[in-house]
Design a protein around this motif. Structure first.
Motif, mmCIF file in Angstrom:
data_model
loop_
_atom_site.group_PDB
_atom_site.id
_atom_site.type_symbol
_atom_site.label_atom_id
_atom_site.label_comp_id
_atom_site.label_asym_id
_atom_site.label_seq_id
_atom_site.Cartn_x
_atom_site.Cartn_y
_atom_site.Cartn_z
ATOM 1 N N ILE A 1 -6.277 -10.903 8.537
ATOM 2 C CA ILE A 1 -6.632 -9.820 7.933
ATOM 3 C C ILE A 1 -5.786 -9.482 6.777
ATOM 4 O O ILE A 1 -4.564 -9.199 7.013
ATOM 5 N N GLY A 2 -5.897 -9.373 5.598
ATOM 6 C CA GLY A 2 -5.306 -8.953 4.558
ATOM 7 C C GLY A 2 -5.120 -7.329 4.317
ATOM 8 O O GLY A 2 -6.115 -6.627 4.408
ATOM 9 N N LEU A 3 -3.903 -6.868 4.798
ATOM 10 C CA LEU A 3 -3.626 -5.559 4.097
ATOM 11 C C LEU A 3 -3.095 -5.252 2.710
ATOM 12 O O LEU A 3 -1.818 -5.808 2.523
ATOM 13 N N THR A 4 -3.899 -5.089 1.623
ATOM 14 C CA THR A 4 -3.480 -5.114 0.250
ATOM 15 C C THR A 4 -3.339 -3.585 -0.008
ATOM 16 O O THR A 4 -3.967 -2.561 0.587
ATOM 17 N N GLY A 5 -3.328 -3.276 -1.408
ATOM 18 C CA GLY A 5 -3.153 -2.259 -2.120
ATOM 19 C C GLY A 5 -1.983 -1.991 -3.091
ATOM 20 O O GLY A 5 -1.033 -3.018 -2.942
ATOM 21 N N THR A 6 -2.113 -1.172 -4.107
ATOM 22 C CA THR A 6 -0.956 -0.943 -5.091
ATOM 23 C C THR A 6 0.185 -0.736 -4.531
ATOM 24 O O THR A 6 0.241 -0.021 -3.337
ATOM 25 N N PRO A 7 1.446 -1.102 -5.008
ATOM 26 C CA PRO A 7 2.558 -0.847 -4.290
ATOM 27 C C PRO A 7 2.567 0.776 -4.108
ATOM 28 O O PRO A 7 2.213 1.558 -5.176
ATOM 29 N N GLY A 8 3.234 1.185 -2.850
ATOM 30 C CA GLY A 8 3.095 2.666 -2.727
ATOM 31 C C GLY A 8 1.972 3.115 -1.879
ATOM 32 O O GLY A 8 2.266 4.307 -1.568
ATOM 33 N N THR A 9 0.888 2.641 -1.533
ATOM 34 C CA THR A 9 -0.015 3.053 -1.000
ATOM 35 C C THR A 9 0.265 3.007 0.660
ATOM 36 O O THR A 9 -0.548 3.708 1.346
ATOM 37 N N GLY A 10 1.260 2.291 0.950
ATOM 38 C CA GLY A 10 1.768 2.404 2.232
ATOM 39 C C GLY A 10 1.408 1.155 3.208
ATOM 40 O O GLY A 10 1.571 1.207 4.608
ATOM 41 N N LYS A 11 1.501 0.041 2.503
ATOM 42 C CA LYS A 11 0.990 -1.295 3.515
ATOM 43 C C LYS A 11 2.203 -1.483 4.265
ATOM 44 O O LYS A 11 1.930 -1.902 5.386
ATOM 45 N N THR A 12 3.656 -1.448 3.923
ATOM 46 C CA THR A 12 4.705 -1.742 4.822
ATOM 47 C C THR A 12 4.970 -0.663 5.978
ATOM 48 O O THR A 12 4.904 -1.152 7.217
ATOM 49 N N SER A 13 4.577 0.527 5.503
ATOM 50 C CA SER A 13 4.952 1.541 6.681
ATOM 51 C C SER A 13 3.784 1.588 7.760
ATOM 52 O O SER A 13 3.824 1.470 8.871
ATOM 53 N N VAL A 14 2.613 1.311 7.191
ATOM 54 C CA VAL A 14 1.467 0.935 8.232
ATOM 55 C C VAL A 14 1.620 -0.234 9.155
ATOM 56 O O VAL A 14 1.348 -0.093 10.126
#
Ligand code: ADP
Ligand code: MN
Length: 172
Positions: A3-16
């Motif tokens: 599953i890809g967890l994507t999004g613009t930098p700052g949307t929270g990918k790493t924290s989530v």
């Protein structure tokens, strides 16, 4: 299941992703780290202080890693965490943030004015979402605006649990 967890930098990918690893035991590939560690890029963009990722090289490198990780992960879930994930995966979860909130998060992170503007604009025109719809079979959008990272991790968990229940039905 990848599953890809994507999004613009700052949307929270790493924290989530960190929360999902801790809460659920799902394995996460932090793709941007892997790209740097293993030089999976075609060139370095000095002006933008960024690398140009080599998607084909990434794909071939990931095949083995994903197989190994699926064996180790709870329910065989592997999350590919990166703003590039939707180039690779068939399933994409796209994290979103209202651009003024995204700007605040990137300011806190010490990004340059130019980088902040570039990312806020990309978010405002739904750039990653549009790419994901073009390239992926299944796309899920999660709005992080006014939510905590914990709440957002919960939203992502519900999507992945839904995908897992679908897979079980297929097997019956
Ligand atoms: P990315 O990996 O997408 O660049 P990060 O997780 O590194 O994003 O950074 C997101 C920042 O925004 C963190 O400081 C995080 O605590 C904050 N944040 C605020 N609200 C949320 C939310 N709903 N989900 C995820 N992160 C959030
Ligand atoms: Mn990140």
């Amino acid at each position: 299941m990848l599953i890809g967890l994507t999004g613009t930098p700052g949307t929270g990918k790493t924290s989530v992703s960190r929360l999902l690893e801790k809460r659920r035991g799902w394995k996460v590939i932090y793709l941007n780290d892997l790209i740097k560690e293993e030089h999976l890029y075609t060139e370095i963009d000095e002006e933008r202080n960024a690398v140009v990722a080599d998607i084909e090289l990434i794909r071939s490198r990931l095949t083995g890693i994903i197989n190994e990780m699926e064996k180790e992960s709870t329910n065989g879930i592997v999350i590919l965490e990166s703003h590039l994930a939707h180039h690779i995966t068939d399933i994409a979860i796209v994290l979103r943030a209202y651009p003024p909130e995204l700007k605040k998060r990137l300011e806190m992170r010490g990004y340059s004015e130019e980088k902040i503007k570039e990312n806020a604009e990309a978010e405002a025109i739904d750039l990653i979402l549009a790419e994901a719809f073009e390239w992926c079979d299944r796309v899920y959008e999660v709005n992080t605006t006014g939510r905590t990272a914990e709440e957002t991790a919960g939203d992502v968990e519900r999507i992945i649990d839904h995908l897992l229940s679908g897979k079980e039905e297929e097997l019956q």
